[in-house]
Design a protein around this motif. Structure first.
Motif, mmCIF file in Angstrom:
data_model
loop_
_atom_site.group_PDB
_atom_site.id
_atom_site.type_symbol
_atom_site.label_atom_id
_atom_site.label_comp_id
_atom_site.label_asym_id
_atom_site.label_seq_id
_atom_site.Cartn_x
_atom_site.Cartn_y
_atom_site.Cartn_z
ATOM 1 N N UNK A 1 0.801 -1.226 0.040
ATOM 2 C CA UNK A 1 0.072 -0.133 -0.009
ATOM 3 C C UNK A 1 0.894 1.369 -0.048
ATOM 4 N N UNK A 2 1.850 1.254 0.857
ATOM 5 C CA UNK A 2 2.766 2.321 1.051
ATOM 6 C C UNK A 2 3.509 2.715 -0.609
ATOM 7 N N UNK A 3 3.875 1.651 -1.111
ATOM 8 C CA UNK A 3 4.555 1.815 -2.411
ATOM 9 C C UNK A 3 3.613 2.292 -3.464
ATOM 10 N N UNK A 4 2.413 1.750 -3.362
ATOM 11 C CA UNK A 4 1.280 2.099 -4.411
ATOM 12 C C UNK A 4 1.006 3.633 -4.252
ATOM 13 N N UNK A 5 1.032 3.826 -2.997
ATOM 14 C CA UNK A 5 0.507 5.270 -2.857
ATOM 15 C C UNK A 5 1.498 6.460 -2.531
ATOM 16 N N UNK A 6 2.632 6.087 -2.144
ATOM 17 C CA UNK A 6 3.886 7.049 -2.023
ATOM 18 C C UNK A 6 4.691 7.188 -3.223
#
Length: 204
Positions: free
Chosen positions: A128-133
């Motif tokens: 999720x962090x990779x996809x968002x940030x």
């Protein structure tokens, strides 16, 4: 019956292999959100329908190859099956290029089946962090397909827990055979095909 406001549960009419004529019939009965599993099939049916009925929302709910990201971003309002960094990067590129705000669900391999697509629960937070940030994707929720033939409720409960832990509000879970359990466990989208359209039309 589940102490749920009906407005909080969105029905996705799964229209794979369903003719344009039957899709229009479902629209006339009140369906406003449709789901397709295959890019090529959607491209054959939906451009004409979408041009006439721009208010209809279209979700992609099948396995998406990264080389089809451009087609998916062009046609769909939401993609429910993000499951790899490669696909996230492809979607980032196409969303920026086409300047569209696509709603993204991450597909979770909730039952950890080796043959099934999706992010494993233990990898979800970092993904999720990779996809968002790093990719700037508009990740709004999680999607899952539990093991066929097993009780679905424990998997739905786990998906809700994972969504809560990661601050995500939307849950796409439940199909024709188990949507009632999904609604009871806080689904916000249910994906229903045969219960609306009847058994799937088989293509030769």
């Amino acid at each position: 019956v589940y102490n749920r406001d009906p407005a909080t549960v969105n029905l996705i009419a799964v229209s794979k292999t369903v003719s344009a004529e039957n899709i229009l019939e479902a629209m006339n009965s009140g369906c406003e959100v449709f789901g397709e599993n295959y890019i090529k099939e959607a491209e054959e049916k939906w451009p004409e329908i979408s041009a006439k009925y721009p208010e209809i929302r279209l979700h992609f709910i099948g396995h998406l190859q990264s080389n089809k990201a451009a087609n998916a971003v062009k046609m769909f309002d939401s993609i429910q099956t993000l499951d790899s960094e490669k696909l996230a990067l492809s979607l980032k590129k196409e969303i920026e290029k086409q300047q569209k705000n696509i709603e993204i669900f991450i597909q979770v391999n909730i039952s950890e089946e080796p043959q099934k697509g999706g992010v494993l629960p233990k990898d979800l937070k970092d993904f999720i962090k990779f996809s968002r940030d790093e990719c700037g994707l508009n990740v709004i929720g999680l999607m899952c397909i539990p093991i066929s033939g097993e009780l679905a409720s424990p998997y739905f409960a786990l998906l809700k827990k994972l969504a809560d832990e990661n601050g995500l509000k939307e849950l796409s879970m439940g199909m024709s055979s188990d949507f009632e359990e999904a609604i009871a466990l806080n689904a916000t989208y249910i994906r229903v095909g045969s219960a609306i359209f009847g058994e799937r039309e088989v293509k030769n």
